[in-house]
Design a protein around this motif. Structure first.
Motif, short mmCIF file in Angstrom:
data_model
loop_
_atom_site.label_atom_id
_atom_site.label_comp_id
_atom_site.label_asym_id
_atom_site.label_seq_id
_atom_site.Cartn_x
_atom_site.Cartn_y
_atom_site.Cartn_z
N THR A 76 74.92 45.23 36.18
CA THR A 76 74.24 46.49 36.46
C THR A 76 73.34 46.25 37.68
OG1 THR A 76 74.21 47.11 34.13
CG2 THR A 76 72.63 48.22 35.57
N TRP A 109 62.61 52.31 36.26
CA TRP A 109 63.76 51.82 35.51
C TRP A 109 63.33 50.90 34.38
CZ3 TRP A 109 65.86 46.98 34.53
CH2 TRP A 109 67.09 47.01 33.87
N ASN A 113 64.40 51.78 30.65
CA ASN A 113 65.24 50.79 29.97
C ASN A 113 64.57 50.30 28.68
OD1 ASN A 113 67.76 48.95 30.38
ND2 ASN A 113 66.13 47.58 29.74
N GLN A 116 65.17 52.74 26.00
CA GLN A 116 66.55 52.74 25.52
C GLN A 116 66.93 51.45 24.81
OE1 GLN A 116 69.27 54.00 28.67
NE2 GLN A 116 67.67 55.30 29.53
N ARG A 118 67.85 48.48 25.97
CA ARG A 118 68.89 47.60 26.52
C ARG A 118 68.31 46.25 26.90
NH1 ARG A 118 71.24 51.53 31.09
NH2 ARG A 118 68.97 51.75 31.34
N VAL A 146 63.19 43.27 29.60
CA VAL A 146 64.63 43.57 29.61
C VAL A 146 65.47 42.34 29.31
CG1 VAL A 146 64.29 45.47 31.23
CG2 VAL A 146 64.96 43.24 32.11
#
Length: 282
Positions: A76, A109, A113, A116, A118, A146
Motif C-alpha cells: 500500500t 491517513w 487507518n 479502521q 489495519r 499501524v
C-alpha cells in the motif's frame, strides 16, 4: 503540526512530479521487463518480505512501491501529491503489478487507518521523505500504531548532516532547527534532471528548465530527533547504519560516481555521512 505547510507542499510536489516523470521514459515497460528502482541498501535492510503486508509512506509516484511488490509483498502506498498518486495508480495498472495507493496527508491517513484497525508487517520510508513532516513525534507514534506486533520500520534516508551544506559545499544551514520550517520560494526542484542517469536509468530530456510556481517548506530533523521519537513511540532500534555516499542523487557539485550509482564527495572534500538506514521493531 503545520498542516497549512503540508498543503502548500502538495501543490509544489504536484508540479515537480510531472517534471520528474518526464525524464524517466516508458516506466510501465521498464517494470514489465522486470525492472526495479530499489537500491541494495534498502533490500539488505528489508530482508525477505515475500508474503508480508507493507505500507510505503510518502511513496511519491509509486516506482519503489511497485518494486517492493515485485519482491512478493502486498503493498500500500500513501502520498500527499495528487499527481504522484494518479501516476502510481496508472503505472500499477499498465505494468500489471498490483498495489493499492491512497492520496492523503500522512497524519490524516494515520488517524483514519487507526480507526479502521489495519496493521502492517512492514512500514517503509526512504529518500527525502522525513523532511516534509512537521511533527516527528506524531509521525513516530503513527508508525507504531499501524505496525503489527513484531512488525518493523525500515527506513533509508539522506543524512541530516548533508543537509547543512549548499550545493557548493558551504555550511549555510542549521543542523538543529528545533522544528522550525525552512521555506523556499522556488519550491520542489527537478532533482531528477540534475542527477540524470543517477535517478533515471533510461533518462530522457523531458521538461527542460523547470521552474516551480509553488513554494515549499522543509523541516530539518537531527539524528537524535529521529531516533528519540521512534524510541519514545515504543519501537526498539535493531539496526542503524551510516553511508559515505548518496544513492542516485547528486546534491552537491563535483560529486564522483562510484559503483551502483553511489555518489561520493569529490577527492578534495572530507568524507561525511550522506545517508543512513535503520530498522526499528514494535
Amino acid at each position: 503540526m503545520r498542516k497549512e505547510l503540508h498543503e502548500a507542499n502538495r501543490l509544489s510536489w504536484n508540479e515537480a512530479t510531472r517534471a520528474h516523470n518526464s525524464h524517466k521514459g516508458d516506466q510501465a515497460k521498464f517494470f514489465r521487463e522486470g525492472g526495479s528502482t530499489l537500491f541494495a541498501e534498502e533490500k539488505e535492510l528489508l530482508g525477505t518480505i515475500a508474503g508480508l503486508s507493507l505500507v510505503h509512506l510518502q511513496c511519491n509516484a509509486g516506482q519503489d512501491t511497485l518494486s517492493l511488490a515485485r519482491l512478493g509483498a502486498t503493498v500500500t502506498g500513501i502520498d500527499i501529491s495528487d499527481e504522484a498518486i494518479a501516476f502510481a495508480q496508472q503505472l500499477s495498472a499498465q505494468s500489471g503489478i498490483p498495489a493499492t495507493f491512497y492520496r492523503a496527508d500522512l497524519f490524516d491517513w494515520f488517524e483514519s487507518n487507526l480507526q479502521q484497525g489495519r496493521r502492517f508487517d512492514v512500514v517503509f520510508s526512504s529518500y527525502g521523505a522525513i523532511c516534509w513532516l512537521s511533527n516527528l513525534n506524531l509521525w513516530a507514534k503513527g508508525i507504531a500504531s499501524v505496525l503489527s506486533p513484531q512488525g518493523r520500520l525500515v527506513m533509508v534516508e539522506f543524512h541530516p548532516v548533508a543537509m547543512i551544506f549548499d550545493e557548493d559545499w558551504n555550511h549555510v544551514f542549521p543542523y538543529f532547527a528545533n522544528g522550525q520550517p525552512m521555506s523556499w520560494d522556488d519550491g520542489v526542484g527537478d532533482y531528477v534532471a540534475e542527477s540524470e542517469l543517477g535517478l533515471a536509468p533510461d533518462y530522457q530530456d523531458g521538461i527542460e528548465q523547470f521552474q516551480n510556481p509553488y513554494p515549499s517548506h522543509e523541516f530539518q530533523w537531527s539524528i537524535g530527533d529521529i531516533l528519540t521519537a521512534l524510541l519514545e513511540a515504543g519501537l526498539t532500534l535493531k539496526v542503524f547504519k551510516e553511508y559515505p555516499y548518496s544513492n542516485g542523487w547528486k546534491p552537491f557539485k563535483q560529486m564522483q560516481e562510484g559503483s551502483n550509482r553511489q555518489m561520493f564527495p569529490p577527492p578534495d572534500k572530507p568524507n561525511l555521512p550522506l545517508m543512513y538506514g535503520l530498522v526499528a521493531q514494535k
